[in-house]
Motif scaffolding. Structure first.
Motif, PDB file in Angstrom:
ATOM      1  N   GLY A   1       0.807  -1.220   0.000  1.00 17.23           N
ATOM      2  CA  GLY A   1       0.000   0.000   0.000  1.00 17.23           C
ATOM      3  C   GLY A   1       0.835   1.263   0.000  1.00 17.23           C
ATOM      4  O   GLY A   1       2.060   1.210   0.067  1.00 17.23           O
ATOM      5  N   ASP A   2       0.139   2.390  -0.085  1.00 18.51           N
ATOM      6  CA  ASP A   2       0.846   3.675  -0.168  1.00 18.51           C
ATOM      7  C   ASP A   2       1.517   4.015   1.153  1.00 18.51           C
ATOM      8  O   ASP A   2       0.999   3.698   2.214  1.00 18.51           O
ATOM      9  N   GLY A   3       2.649   4.667   1.048  1.00 24.40           N
ATOM     10  CA  GLY A   3       3.329   5.078   2.273  1.00 24.40           C
ATOM     11  C   GLY A   3       4.745   5.513   1.986  1.00 24.40           C
ATOM     12  O   GLY A   3       5.171   5.546   0.827  1.00 24.40           O
ATOM     13  N   VAL A   4       5.462   5.824   3.044  1.00 23.12           N
ATOM     14  CA  VAL A   4       6.850   6.276   2.893  1.00 23.12           C
ATOM     15  C   VAL A   4       7.752   5.084   2.563  1.00 23.12           C
ATOM     16  O   VAL A   4       7.364   3.930   2.738  1.00 23.12           O
ATOM     17  N   ALA A   5       8.949   5.383   2.089  1.00 22.11           N
ATOM     18  CA  ALA A   5       9.892   4.342   1.677  1.00 22.11           C
ATOM     19  C   ALA A   5      10.399   3.538   2.871  1.00 22.11           C
ATOM     20  O   ALA A   5      10.370   4.006   4.017  1.00 22.11           O
ATOM     21  N   ASN A   6      10.882   2.328   2.575  1.00 24.66           N
ATOM     22  CA  ASN A   6      11.576   1.532   3.586  1.00 24.66           C
ATOM     23  C   ASN A   6      12.703   2.389   4.182  1.00 24.66           C
ATOM     24  O   ASN A   6      13.292   3.202   3.486  1.00 24.66           O
ATOM     25  N   HIS A   7      12.972   2.176   5.458  1.00 31.24           N
ATOM     26  CA  HIS A   7      14.026   2.858   6.227  1.00 31.24           C
ATOM     27  C   HIS A   7      13.582   4.222   6.755  1.00 31.24           C
ATOM     28  O   HIS A   7      14.322   4.864   7.487  1.00 31.24           O
ATOM     29  N   ASN A   8      12.404   4.697   6.372  1.00 29.12           N
ATOM     30  CA  ASN A   8      11.880   5.952   6.922  1.00 29.12           C
ATOM     31  C   ASN A   8      11.321   5.661   8.325  1.00 29.12           C
ATOM     32  O   ASN A   8      10.730   4.609   8.542  1.00 29.12           O
ATOM     33  N   PRO A   9      11.488   6.579   9.292  1.00 32.07           N
ATOM     34  CA  PRO A   9      10.963   6.327  10.652  1.00 32.07           C
ATOM     35  C   PRO A   9       9.454   6.079  10.686  1.00 32.07           C
ATOM     36  O   PRO A   9       8.946   5.458  11.617  1.00 32.07           O
ATOM     37  N   LYS A  10       8.748   6.555   9.656  1.00 34.38           N
ATOM     38  CA  LYS A  10       7.287   6.362   9.612  1.00 34.38           C
ATOM     39  C   LYS A  10       6.888   5.154   8.756  1.00 34.38           C
ATOM     40  O   LYS A  10       5.714   4.946   8.470  1.00 34.38           O
ATOM     41  N   PHE A  11       7.858   4.346   8.330  1.00 32.15           N
ATOM     42  CA  PHE A  11       7.558   3.186   7.477  1.00 32.15           C
ATOM     43  C   PHE A  11       6.547   2.265   8.165  1.00 32.15           C
ATOM     44  O   PHE A  11       6.695   1.904   9.317  1.00 32.15           O
ATOM     45  N   ASN A  12       5.515   1.910   7.413  1.00 33.33           N
ATOM     46  CA  ASN A  12       4.505   0.999   7.950  1.00 33.33           C
ATOM     47  C   ASN A  12       3.936   0.175   6.799  1.00 33.33           C
ATOM     48  O   ASN A  12       4.182   0.487   5.636  1.00 33.33           O
ATOM     49  N   LEU A  13       3.207  -0.887   7.126  1.00 30.63           N
ATOM     50  CA  LEU A  13       2.636  -1.697   6.060  1.00 30.63           C
ATOM     51  C   LEU A  13       1.207  -2.081   6.398  1.00 30.63           C
ATOM     52  O   LEU A  13       0.824  -2.139   7.566  1.00 30.63           O
ATOM     53  N   ASP A  14       0.429  -2.322   5.367  1.00 32.97           N
ATOM     54  CA  ASP A  14      -0.946  -2.776   5.543  1.00 32.97           C
ATOM     55  C   ASP A  14      -0.905  -4.284   5.769  1.00 32.97           C
ATOM     56  O   ASP A  14      -0.490  -5.041   4.880  1.00 32.97           O
ATOM     57  N   GLU A  15      -1.332  -4.702   6.957  1.00 37.92           N
ATOM     58  CA  GLU A  15      -1.224  -6.130   7.317  1.00 37.92           C
ATOM     59  C   GLU A  15      -2.103  -7.026   6.450  1.00 37.92           C
ATOM     60  O   GLU A  15      -1.913  -8.244   6.437  1.00 37.92           O
ATOM     61  N   LYS A  16      -3.038  -6.428   5.726  1.00 38.83           N
ATOM     62  CA  LYS A  16      -3.873  -7.240   4.818  1.00 38.83           C
ATOM     63  C   LYS A  16      -3.038  -7.847   3.687  1.00 38.83           C
ATOM     64  O   LYS A  16      -3.465  -8.785   3.024  1.00 38.83           O
ATOM     65  N   SER A  17      -1.847  -7.305   3.480  1.00 38.67           N
ATOM     66  CA  SER A  17      -0.979  -7.841   2.417  1.00 38.67           C
ATOM     67  C   SER A  17      -0.363  -9.187   2.797  1.00 38.67           C
ATOM     68  O   SER A  17       0.034  -9.967   1.926  1.00 38.67           O
ATOM     69  N   LEU A  18      -0.284  -9.468   4.106  1.00 40.48           N
ATOM     70  CA  LEU A  18       0.507 -10.617   4.555  1.00 40.48           C
ATOM     71  C   LEU A  18      -0.060 -11.957   4.074  1.00 40.48           C
ATOM     72  O   LEU A  18       0.694 -12.869   3.739  1.00 40.48           O
ATOM     73  N   LYS A  19      -1.379 -12.058   4.033  1.00 33.22           N
ATOM     74  CA  LYS A  19      -1.980 -13.342   3.659  1.00 33.22           C
ATOM     75  C   LYS A  19      -1.612 -13.720   2.218  1.00 33.22           C
ATOM     76  O   LYS A  19      -1.266 -14.878   1.934  1.00 33.22           O
ATOM     77  N   ASN A  20      -1.675 -12.763   1.329  1.00 34.95           N
ATOM     78  CA  ASN A  20      -1.285 -13.054  -0.056  1.00 34.95           C
ATOM     79  C   ASN A  20       0.197 -13.429  -0.137  1.00 34.95           C
ATOM     80  O   ASN A  20       0.587 -14.261  -0.956  1.00 34.95           O
ATOM     81  N   GLY A  21       0.994 -12.802   0.699  1.00 36.39           N
ATOM     82  CA  GLY A  21       2.414 -13.138   0.744  1.00 36.39           C
ATOM     83  C   GLY A  21       2.600 -14.609   1.085  1.00 36.39           C
ATOM     84  O   GLY A  21       3.349 -15.331   0.419  1.00 36.39           O
ATOM     85  N   VAL A  22       1.886 -15.063   2.107  1.00 36.06           N
ATOM     86  CA  VAL A  22       1.990 -16.475   2.515  1.00 36.06           C
ATOM     87  C   VAL A  22       1.484 -17.393   1.405  1.00 36.06           C
ATOM     88  O   VAL A  22       2.114 -18.401   1.067  1.00 36.06           O
TER      89      VAL A  22
END
Ligand SMILES: [Zn+2]
Ligand SMILES: [Zn+2]
Length: 412
Positions: free
Chosen positions: A378-399
């Protein structure tokens, strides 16, 4: 249009519909998908997120992972280095050996996400999403652990330490010999600004960039701010070097070939009326081919040497060569794409452009062909940014994608 052709078209259309329905049910109702421990994956991710540990210090994280792997059953757990873990699942039928890798380390970044499960450790956080990688691979391991009787071959779940800090954990695990039987390596990284739960297949061949860099100390001569003629101003020398380095990409590298030179650090001086005696610079350098890697290194060294000489300054340069570019194998890439489509549907799989970030996953290519994928969060700041976060709904598709990729590799 006559009646026969209308009927023919109608029957063709219904066949297509059946085929379409079949495809969509194939990617949503495979029996093992019911066993994905979806809520546990989120729970594990949050626990790891809240308790991040820096590279080479993943003591609690690796113990947590090892204990979980043991609790799943059917998985043998080994510890190739102090803070890495490998779970080995031997299928009941003979076959190939495949590895999936997740990294576990965090970064020296003060988290600013405001999440209720924010890092408890000052100045350490999972700003690259390795918490998600670890949790997803645990989910994959748990799902596959229930399928031992159906599995042809052996699966290595590689929970790697120290991706973020060179020389990197991958090399250490390789040197331990624990992975010598592996015939193919897969890995996945979460990336923002791609749709949630979409899996991206990185390009064939160079799928990421090298990660080189330098630290530079310019030695000038300190003086009173009002008497520049008696000093050698390292700030002016450094500024000229920074400007000249901008021409390496724009004037020397072949147009169209990807390369980056970023000066991420320039420190000097302490008072407005003092010319300092030194300036410190540091840079990050990315290339995708060996000839360009060498060209950029030579240009940088020449520029630094000549500009400092022109001003009568001296310098110390430490040019650091780190991770090589990931090389995605053509055959594994094709298989990964087919598997991902099967697992999560064509609409959720895309061809990703090359990552400009680098990864020590590239070292596994010394042992066997490799394939690295990305997962949209999902939309958000780049990896390594202090505000980096992820939408946990993505995890199931990852698995889902991980499990399918592993099963298809072993079955094909
Ligand atoms: Zn990172
Ligand atoms: Zn990372």
């Amino acid at each position: 249009m006559n009646k026969v052709s209308t009927l023919l078209i109608a029957s063709l259309f219904s066949t297509m519909l059946v085929a379409q329905n079949k495809t969509s049910s194939d990617h949503s109702t495979a029996a093992w998908m019911k066993n994905i421990p979806e809520s546990e994956v989120v729970e594990w991710r949050r626990h790891i997120h809240q308790n991040p540990e820096l590279s080479y210090k993943e003591v609690n994280t690796s113990n947590y992972v090892a204990d979980l792997l043991k609790s799943f059953g059917n998985i043998e757990v080994i510890r190739p280095t102090k803070t890495s873990v490998i779970g080995i699942l031997k299928g009941s039928k003979p076959g190939k050996t495949v590895a999936f890798r997740a990294d576990m380390d965090a970064l020296p970044v003060q988290e600013e996400t405001g999440l209720e499960f924010s890092s408890k450790n000052n100045n350490v956080s999972h700003a690259c999403g390795h918490d998600a990688h670890t949790a997803m691979l645990l989910g994959t391991a748990k799902t596959l652990s229930k399928m031992k009787n159906d599995i042809k071959g052996t699966v290595y779940f590689v929970f790697q330490h120290a991706e973020e800090e060179a020389p990197g954990g991958a090399q250490e695990i390789i040197e331990s010999g624990a992975l010598k039987d592996v015939q193919a390596f897969f890995g996945m990284h979460v990336l923002p600004n791609y749709p949630v739960g979409n899996v991206g297949i990185l390009p064939d061949a160079a799928a990421s960039t090298t990660s080189d860099g330098f630290t530079l100390t310019i030695n000038g001569k300190g003086s009173h701010g009002s008497m520049p003629q008696l000093g050698i101003d390292p700030i002016v020398v450094g500024a000229e070097i920074v400007n000249a380095l901008q021409t390496v990409i724009s004037r020397n590298v072949t147009p169209g070939e990807m390369a980056v030179v970023t000066i991420g650090k320039f420190q000097s001086g302490s008072a407005p009326n003092v010319i300092p005696d030194k300036a410190e610079l540091a840079a990050s350098i990315r290339t995708i081919s060996q000839p360009t890697r060498e060209l950029v290194e030579n240009r940088i060294k020449t520029i630094i040497d000549n500009i400092t000489k022109a001003h009568g300054a001296t310098y110390e340069l430490d040019y650091i060569k780190s991770y090589p570019a990931i090389q995605n194998d053509v055959v594994l890439n094709l298989q990964a794409k087919t598997s991902a489509i099967k697992a999560i549907g064509k609409e959720n799989v895309f061809d990703a452009s090359r990552m400009t970030a680098s990864e020590d996953f590239s070292y596994y290519n010394k042992i066997a062909p490799t394939c690295f994928m990305v997962l949209g969060i999902g939309d958000g700041v780049a990896n390594h940014n202090p505000k980096f976060n992820l939408d946990e709904k993505s995890l199931k598709n990852g698995v889902k994608a991980e499990v399918q990729v592993i099963l298809d590799y072993l079955n094909n």
